[in-house]
Write a protein that holds these residues in place. Structure first.
Motif, PDB file in Angstrom:
ATOM      1  N   UNK A  53       0.836  -1.202   0.000  1.00 43.84           N
ATOM      2  CA  UNK A  53       0.000   0.000   0.000  1.00 43.84           C
ATOM      3  C   UNK A  53       0.869   1.249   0.000  1.00 43.84           C
ATOM      4  N   UNK A  54       1.924   1.229   0.776  1.00 40.80           N
ATOM      5  CA  UNK A  54       2.816   2.380   0.854  1.00 40.80           C
ATOM      6  C   UNK A  54       3.462   2.672  -0.496  1.00 40.80           C
ATOM      7  N   UNK A  55       3.961   1.629  -1.163  1.00 38.96           N
ATOM      8  CA  UNK A  55       4.575   1.827  -2.471  1.00 38.96           C
ATOM      9  C   UNK A  55       3.581   2.298  -3.503  1.00 38.96           C
ATOM     10  N   UNK A  56       2.385   1.701  -3.510  1.00 34.52           N
ATOM     11  CA  UNK A  56       1.355   2.075  -4.479  1.00 34.52           C
ATOM     12  C   UNK A  56       0.917   3.527  -4.285  1.00 34.52           C
ATOM     13  N   UNK A  80       3.765 -10.960 -10.312  1.00 37.89           N
ATOM     14  CA  UNK A  80       3.797 -10.175  -9.081  1.00 37.89           C
ATOM     15  C   UNK A  80       3.549  -8.699  -9.366  1.00 37.89           C
ATOM     16  N   UNK A  81       4.160  -8.182 -10.406  1.00 35.95           N
ATOM     17  CA  UNK A  81       3.995  -6.767 -10.735  1.00 35.95           C
ATOM     18  C   UNK A  81       2.532  -6.468 -11.057  1.00 35.95           C
ATOM     19  N   UNK A  82       1.932  -7.323 -11.885  1.00 33.39           N
ATOM     20  CA  UNK A  82       0.540  -7.070 -12.279  1.00 33.39           C
ATOM     21  C   UNK A  82      -0.432  -7.360 -11.143  1.00 33.39           C
ATOM     22  N   UNK A  83      -0.333  -8.534 -10.532  1.00 31.75           N
ATOM     23  CA  UNK A  83      -1.330  -8.984  -9.567  1.00 31.75           C
ATOM     24  C   UNK A  83      -1.170  -8.358  -8.184  1.00 31.75           C
ATOM     25  N   UNK A  84       0.016  -7.881  -7.865  1.00 32.11           N
ATOM     26  CA  UNK A  84       0.234  -7.263  -6.556  1.00 32.11           C
ATOM     27  C   UNK A  84       0.387  -5.755  -6.649  1.00 32.11           C
ATOM     28  N   UNK A  89      -5.038  -6.038  -4.005  1.00 28.99           N
ATOM     29  CA  UNK A  89      -5.956  -5.427  -3.033  1.00 28.99           C
ATOM     30  C   UNK A  89      -5.483  -4.055  -2.572  1.00 28.99           C
ATOM     31  N   UNK A  90      -4.172  -3.855  -2.563  1.00 29.39           N
ATOM     32  CA  UNK A  90      -3.628  -2.547  -2.196  1.00 29.39           C
ATOM     33  C   UNK A  90      -2.714  -2.020  -3.307  1.00 29.39           C
ATOM     34  N   UNK A  91      -2.958  -2.465  -4.532  1.00 29.10           N
ATOM     35  CA  UNK A  91      -2.174  -2.024  -5.676  1.00 29.10           C
ATOM     36  C   UNK A  91      -2.610  -0.657  -6.179  1.00 29.10           C
ATOM     37  N   UNK A 141       9.591  -3.599  -5.572  1.00 25.51           N
ATOM     38  CA  UNK A 141       8.872  -4.341  -4.536  1.00 25.51           C
ATOM     39  C   UNK A 141       9.521  -5.704  -4.291  1.00 25.51           C
ATOM     40  N   UNK A 142       9.584  -6.090  -3.017  1.00 23.77           N
ATOM     41  CA  UNK A 142      10.193  -7.358  -2.584  1.00 23.77           C
ATOM     42  C   UNK A 142      11.543  -7.588  -3.265  1.00 23.77           C
TER      43      UNK A 142
END
Length: 239
Positions: A53-56, A80-84, A89-91, A141-142
């Motif tokens: 959420x913070x990154x998005x 991961x890039x697309x789905x997260x 949910x917080x993308x 991310x990650x």
């Protein structure tokens, strides 16, 4: 918390809807960008902290304000890039109000905002795709889970040559990786550390208690929940 509830109770339906997407109102202080000049904001945090959420929200704010015109979104895999990062949910798409959402063109691997700002999607499984592009911002991310970490990171760094103040946000659970060690000693890095329990208000009841019962005090718990960067090997006789 009580003050926040009182504010919410006093709002009209329209005001409540608008406030739903007001990140500074909902965010904890450790989820807001650091003040002052920095090159890298390294968010080293445990599972469930609210890193995605913070990154998005950082990408959304930078793109909508026009401070960033070309942003790189890099995750462990294309999925991961697309789905997260984008559709999760917080993308990015989820945290943006419908009327302001960027156009997501999955075939072109990019998001485009109405003001012309663009975010390009990249996978750490294909570091060569980061050869050539030019960016003024990035969300990684990650990072510690990237398959080709060194090569992908080096290529990403070389794309950050756009604008007058290129910046990058790194959201990751820590693992002993060279890139993370280098970032921790880089004078351009601002570090935010956070444990899983910092986000306890937004986690399912019993989730944190269950994880603590199982992992508190273990190597897994120290790394995945407390966000400790563990250098020694598991079971090693010396560090």
């Amino acid at each position: 918390k009580a003050e926040r509830q009182a504010i919410l109770a006093s709002l009209s339906d329209r005001q409540a809807y608008d406030l739903r997407f007001d990140w500074p109102f909902w965010a904890r202080p450790d989820q807001l960008p650091p003040a002052g000049p920095w090159e890298t904001w390294l968010l080293l945090a445990g599972r469930g902290f609210g890193k995605t959420r913070t990154g998005a929200e950082w990408v959304r704010a930078e793109a909508e304000s026009g401070r960033r015109r070309r942003i790189a979104l890099v995750g462990p895999t294309a999925r991961d890039v697309r789905k997260t990062m984008v559709e999760g949910d917080t993308g990015i798409l989820t945290v943006t109000p419908p009327h302001a959402r960027p156009l997501f063109e999955s075939s072109k691997l990019k998001l485009t905002w109405s003001n012309g700002a663009i975010a390009d999607l990249y996978s750490a499984e294909e570091p060569e795709r980061l050869r050539g592009p030019n960016h003024d911002g990035a969300w990684a991310d990650e990072l510690a889970a990237w398959k080709y970490l060194d090569e992908t990171w080096d290529n990403l760094e070389m794309t950050l040559r756009g604008g007058e103040d290129p910046r990058r946000v790194v959201t990751t659970t820590p693992k002993p990786r060279r890139v993370l060690r280098d970032l921790l000693t880089d004078p351009g890095t601002v570090l935010t550390r956070g444990a899983t329990h910092a986000n306890s208000e937004n986690l399912p009841p019993g989730f944190l208690q269950r994880l603590l019962r199982k992992y508190e005090g273990t190597r897994t718990g120290r790394q995945e929940l407390m966000a400790e960067l563990l250098e020694e090997a598991d079971g090693a006789l010396w560090q």
